[in-house]
Design a protein around this motif. Structure first.
Motif, PDB file in Angstrom:
ATOM      1  N   ALA A 124       0.813  -1.219   0.000  1.00  0.00           N
ATOM      2  CA  ALA A 124       0.000   0.000   0.000  1.00  0.00           C
ATOM      3  C   ALA A 124       0.842   1.262   0.000  1.00  0.00           C
ATOM      4  CB  ALA A 124      -0.933  -0.005   1.208  1.00  0.00           C
ATOM      5  N   GLY A 125       2.131   1.134  -0.247  1.00  0.00           N
ATOM      6  CA  GLY A 125       3.004   2.296  -0.216  1.00  0.00           C
ATOM      7  C   GLY A 125       2.919   3.179  -1.454  1.00  0.00           C
ATOM      8  N   ARG A 126       2.335   2.654  -2.524  1.00  0.00           N
ATOM      9  CA  ARG A 126       2.252   3.446  -3.760  1.00  0.00           C
ATOM     10  C   ARG A 126       1.241   2.799  -4.695  1.00  0.00           C
ATOM     11  NH1 ARG A 126       5.510   1.064  -7.863  1.00  0.00           N
ATOM     12  NH2 ARG A 126       6.806  -0.648  -7.099  1.00  0.00           N
ATOM     13  N   ASP A 127       0.961   3.480  -5.789  1.00  0.00           N
ATOM     14  CA  ASP A 127       0.111   2.961  -6.865  1.00  0.00           C
ATOM     15  C   ASP A 127      -1.241   2.474  -6.336  1.00  0.00           C
ATOM     16  OD1 ASP A 127       2.216   3.575  -8.563  1.00  0.00           O
ATOM     17  OD2 ASP A 127       3.048   1.556  -8.509  1.00  0.00           O
ATOM     18  N   PHE A 128      -1.695   1.334  -6.819  1.00  0.00           N
ATOM     19  CA  PHE A 128      -3.064   0.928  -6.513  1.00  0.00           C
ATOM     20  C   PHE A 128      -3.244   0.561  -5.034  1.00  0.00           C
ATOM     21  CE2 PHE A 128      -6.731  -2.095  -6.765  1.00  0.00           C
ATOM     22  CZ  PHE A 128      -7.676  -1.134  -7.090  1.00  0.00           C
ATOM     23  N   GLY A 129      -2.196   0.064  -4.386  1.00  0.00           N
ATOM     24  CA  GLY A 129      -2.310  -0.229  -2.969  1.00  0.00           C
ATOM     25  C   GLY A 129      -2.589   1.024  -2.164  1.00  0.00           C
ATOM     26  N   ARG A 130      -1.906   2.102  -2.513  1.00  0.00           N
ATOM     27  CA  ARG A 130      -2.151   3.396  -1.874  1.00  0.00           C
ATOM     28  C   ARG A 130      -3.578   3.849  -2.134  1.00  0.00           C
ATOM     29  NH1 ARG A 130      -1.997   8.138  -4.529  1.00  0.00           N
ATOM     30  NH2 ARG A 130      -1.899  10.082  -3.302  1.00  0.00           N
ATOM     31  N   THR A 131      -4.026   3.677  -3.360  1.00  0.00           N
ATOM     32  CA  THR A 131      -5.394   4.045  -3.705  1.00  0.00           C
ATOM     33  C   THR A 131      -6.392   3.292  -2.837  1.00  0.00           C
ATOM     34  OG1 THR A 131      -4.815   4.577  -6.005  1.00  0.00           O
ATOM     35  CG2 THR A 131      -7.115   4.020  -5.559  1.00  0.00           C
ATOM     36  N   LEU A 132      -6.193   1.985  -2.687  1.00  0.00           N
ATOM     37  CA  LEU A 132      -7.090   1.193  -1.851  1.00  0.00           C
ATOM     38  C   LEU A 132      -7.095   1.698  -0.409  1.00  0.00           C
ATOM     39  CD1 LEU A 132      -6.228  -2.388  -3.157  1.00  0.00           C
ATOM     40  CD2 LEU A 132      -8.471  -1.288  -3.317  1.00  0.00           C
ATOM     41  N   ALA A 133      -5.914   1.991   0.123  1.00  0.00           N
ATOM     42  CA  ALA A 133      -5.829   2.466   1.506  1.00  0.00           C
ATOM     43  C   ALA A 133      -6.580   3.782   1.683  1.00  0.00           C
ATOM     44  CB  ALA A 133      -4.371   2.619   1.908  1.00  0.00           C
ATOM     45  N   LEU A 134      -6.374   4.704   0.768  1.00  0.00           N
ATOM     46  CA  LEU A 134      -7.044   6.000   0.848  1.00  0.00           C
ATOM     47  C   LEU A 134      -8.559   5.857   0.735  1.00  0.00           C
ATOM     48  CD1 LEU A 134      -4.587   8.041  -1.380  1.00  0.00           C
ATOM     49  CD2 LEU A 134      -5.054   8.507   1.023  1.00  0.00           C
ATOM     50  N   ARG A 135      -8.998   5.019  -0.172  1.00  0.00           N
ATOM     51  CA  ARG A 135     -10.434   4.894  -0.406  1.00  0.00           C
ATOM     52  C   ARG A 135     -11.140   4.158   0.726  1.00  0.00           C
ATOM     53  NH1 ARG A 135     -12.593   8.336  -3.920  1.00  0.00           N
ATOM     54  NH2 ARG A 135     -14.124   6.833  -4.693  1.00  0.00           N
ATOM     55  N   PHE A 136     -10.531   3.106   1.261  1.00  0.00           N
ATOM     56  CA  PHE A 136     -11.163   2.420   2.384  1.00  0.00           C
ATOM     57  C   PHE A 136     -11.194   3.324   3.615  1.00  0.00           C
ATOM     58  CE2 PHE A 136     -11.127  -1.650   0.177  1.00  0.00           C
ATOM     59  CZ  PHE A 136     -12.229  -2.277   0.731  1.00  0.00           C
ATOM     60  N   ALA A 137     -10.123   4.066   3.837  1.00  0.00           N
ATOM     61  CA  ALA A 137     -10.126   4.999   4.958  1.00  0.00           C
ATOM     62  C   ALA A 137     -11.211   6.057   4.779  1.00  0.00           C
ATOM     63  CB  ALA A 137      -8.754   5.652   5.096  1.00  0.00           C
ATOM     64  N   ALA A 138     -11.380   6.543   3.559  1.00  0.00           N
ATOM     65  CA  ALA A 138     -12.405   7.546   3.295  1.00  0.00           C
ATOM     66  C   ALA A 138     -13.809   7.016   3.557  1.00  0.00           C
ATOM     67  CB  ALA A 138     -12.296   8.039   1.850  1.00  0.00           C
ATOM     68  N   ARG A 139     -13.982   5.702   3.427  1.00  0.00           N
ATOM     69  CA  ARG A 139     -15.280   5.073   3.726  1.00  0.00           C
ATOM     70  C   ARG A 139     -15.428   4.720   5.203  1.00  0.00           C
ATOM     71  NH1 ARG A 139     -18.542   2.539  -0.353  1.00  0.00           N
ATOM     72  NH2 ARG A 139     -18.180   3.601  -2.332  1.00  0.00           N
ATOM     73  N   THR A 170     -10.023   2.260 -15.276  1.00  0.00           N
ATOM     74  CA  THR A 170      -9.474   3.138 -14.257  1.00  0.00           C
ATOM     75  C   THR A 170      -9.434   2.452 -12.899  1.00  0.00           C
ATOM     76  OG1 THR A 170     -11.607   4.088 -13.625  1.00  0.00           O
ATOM     77  CG2 THR A 170     -10.407   5.161 -15.434  1.00  0.00           C
ATOM     78  N   ALA A 171      -8.580   2.975 -12.033  1.00  0.00           N
ATOM     79  CA  ALA A 171      -8.520   2.484 -10.658  1.00  0.00           C
ATOM     80  C   ALA A 171      -9.851   2.678  -9.957  1.00  0.00           C
ATOM     81  CB  ALA A 171      -7.410   3.210  -9.905  1.00  0.00           C
ATOM     82  N   GLN A 172     -10.549   3.753 -10.303  1.00  0.00           N
ATOM     83  CA  GLN A 172     -11.855   3.992  -9.677  1.00  0.00           C
ATOM     84  C   GLN A 172     -12.792   2.824  -9.933  1.00  0.00           C
ATOM     85  OE1 GLN A 172     -13.762   7.719 -10.575  1.00  0.00           O
ATOM     86  NE2 GLN A 172     -15.776   6.968  -9.937  1.00  0.00           N
ATOM     87  N   SER A 173     -12.801   2.323 -11.170  1.00  0.00           N
ATOM     88  CA  SER A 173     -13.686   1.200 -11.496  1.00  0.00           C
ATOM     89  C   SER A 173     -13.309  -0.046 -10.701  1.00  0.00           C
ATOM     90  CB  SER A 173     -13.626   0.901 -12.996  1.00  0.00           C
ATOM     91  OG  SER A 173     -14.158   1.980 -13.731  1.00  0.00           O
ATOM     92  N   LEU A 174     -12.016  -0.280 -10.524  1.00  0.00           N
ATOM     93  CA  LEU A 174     -11.576  -1.445  -9.765  1.00  0.00           C
ATOM     94  C   LEU A 174     -11.955  -1.324  -8.295  1.00  0.00           C
ATOM     95  CD1 LEU A 174      -8.054  -2.058 -11.317  1.00  0.00           C
ATOM     96  CD2 LEU A 174     -10.172  -3.281 -11.800  1.00  0.00           C
ATOM     97  N   VAL A 175     -11.757  -0.141  -7.718  1.00  0.00           N
ATOM     98  CA  VAL A 175     -12.152   0.068  -6.327  1.00  0.00           C
ATOM     99  C   VAL A 175     -13.653  -0.110  -6.171  1.00  0.00           C
ATOM    100  CG1 VAL A 175     -12.278   1.758  -4.464  1.00  0.00           C
ATOM    101  CG2 VAL A 175     -10.188   1.552  -5.787  1.00  0.00           C
ATOM    102  N   ASP A 176     -14.416   0.400  -7.136  1.00  0.00           N
ATOM    103  CA  ASP A 176     -15.866   0.242  -7.075  1.00  0.00           C
ATOM    104  C   ASP A 176     -16.262  -1.235  -7.102  1.00  0.00           C
ATOM    105  OD1 ASP A 176     -16.268   2.951  -6.929  1.00  0.00           O
ATOM    106  OD2 ASP A 176     -16.741   3.205  -9.061  1.00  0.00           O
ATOM    107  N   CYS A 177     -15.541  -2.046  -7.880  1.00  0.00           N
ATOM    108  CA  CYS A 177     -15.811  -3.486  -7.910  1.00  0.00           C
ATOM    109  C   CYS A 177     -15.550  -4.113  -6.536  1.00  0.00           C
ATOM    110  CB  CYS A 177     -14.950  -4.171  -8.970  1.00  0.00           C
ATOM    111  SG  CYS A 177     -15.450  -3.861 -10.676  1.00  0.00           S
ATOM    112  N   VAL A 178     -14.451  -3.719  -5.915  1.00  0.00           N
ATOM    113  CA  VAL A 178     -14.129  -4.248  -4.592  1.00  0.00           C
ATOM    114  C   VAL A 178     -15.209  -3.858  -3.587  1.00  0.00           C
ATOM    115  CG1 VAL A 178     -12.483  -4.180  -2.689  1.00  0.00           C
ATOM    116  CG2 VAL A 178     -11.648  -4.274  -5.049  1.00  0.00           C
ATOM    117  N   PHE A 179     -15.589  -2.577  -3.584  1.00  0.00           N
ATOM    118  CA  PHE A 179     -16.628  -2.125  -2.662  1.00  0.00           C
ATOM    119  C   PHE A 179     -17.943  -2.876  -2.906  1.00  0.00           C
ATOM    120  CE2 PHE A 179     -14.640   2.350  -2.101  1.00  0.00           C
ATOM    121  CZ  PHE A 179     -13.821   1.874  -1.098  1.00  0.00           C
TER     122      PHE A 179
END
Length: 244
Positions: A13-28, A216-225
């Protein structure tokens, strides 16, 4: 859906998509346990999340080298010292290696690629399974790759990366069958190369997309959520994507 009652572990989670996941889950609202190969990288993402106003007691950073069994065990022990359960494990870590020529990679590069993607995924899942089984809503989410699909050949990734991703695919397939009776959902994503915009940038929300645009990463995060947010009788095993 909010994730205020979820405790989430994210590898690489230090960069790229892992960082994106960390930020988005925290935001939720999730309690986030994030790892990176170096403590400095993990700490940077933690500070980034805290700067958004999140509670320091709900954002934790760890160093974890996925190729090192001792490091993986120490990561799991560190999380276990702070919580008695994990609700979502996100297997995001996997070293990428470029090159369509088998001979272009050193033996050391081959070993490192297989160790992080294949061995690392198995070790992390094994280490965190006891904490997952303590949850009443356990999910294991693995970022595989289109390179893990049988017959795929359009990536410029090295053969060792294909091997690592194929191993991940086989592991999650059998894991899904064997853990279902214990209520653990095993969810795999098979994306092609995708556009990982900074989730805090203006591109993240509202940018128009067409069928000709890359995933996009947004679409992937949305799939996970979406998958994690389903009722417990809904087992979504995998997401497969068309390559542009």
């Amino acid at each position: 859906m909010g994730f205020e009652h979820h405790r989430v572990v994210i590898t690489a989670a230090g960069r790229d998509f892992g960082r994106t996941l960390a930020l988005r889950f925290a935001a939720r609202g999730a309690e986030v346990h994030l790892s990176a190969r170096t403590p400095e990288a993990a700490a940077r993402v933690r500070e980034e999340i805290l700067a958004q106003g999140h509670d320091a007691d709900r954002v934790h950073a760890y160093a974890c080298d996925l190729a090192d069994p001792v490091s993986v065990r120490e990561f799991a022990a560190g999380v276990g010292a702070r919580t008695d359960r994990v609700d979502v494990l996100l297997n995001n870590g996997s070293r990428y290696h470029h090159g369509a020529d088998l001979l272009s990679a050193s033996d050391e590069d081959v070993v490192a690629t297989l160790a992080s993607g294949a061995t690392g995924t198995v070790l992390v899942t094994k280490a965190f399974l006891p904490l997952l089984l303590n949850s009443d809503k356990p999910d294991i989410v693995t970022m595989v790759s289109i390179c893990g699909e049988s017959g795929h050949h359009r990536s410029d990734a090295h053969d060792s990366f294909y091997a690592a991703k194929s191993a991940q695919a086989g592991f999650t397939e059998i894991l899904s069958r064997r853990l279902r009776e214990q209520g653990v959902r095993v969810i795999s994503l098979y994306p092609p190369d995708f556009d990982n915009h900074d989730p805090l940038s203006p591109h993240w929300e509202g940018a128009p997309r067409t069928a000709k645009d890359p995933l996009t990463a947004q679409s992937l995060v949305d799939c996970v959520f979406f998958a994690v947010g389903q009722p417990r009788d809904c087992f979504i095993k995998s997401f497969h994507f068309e390559q542009v």
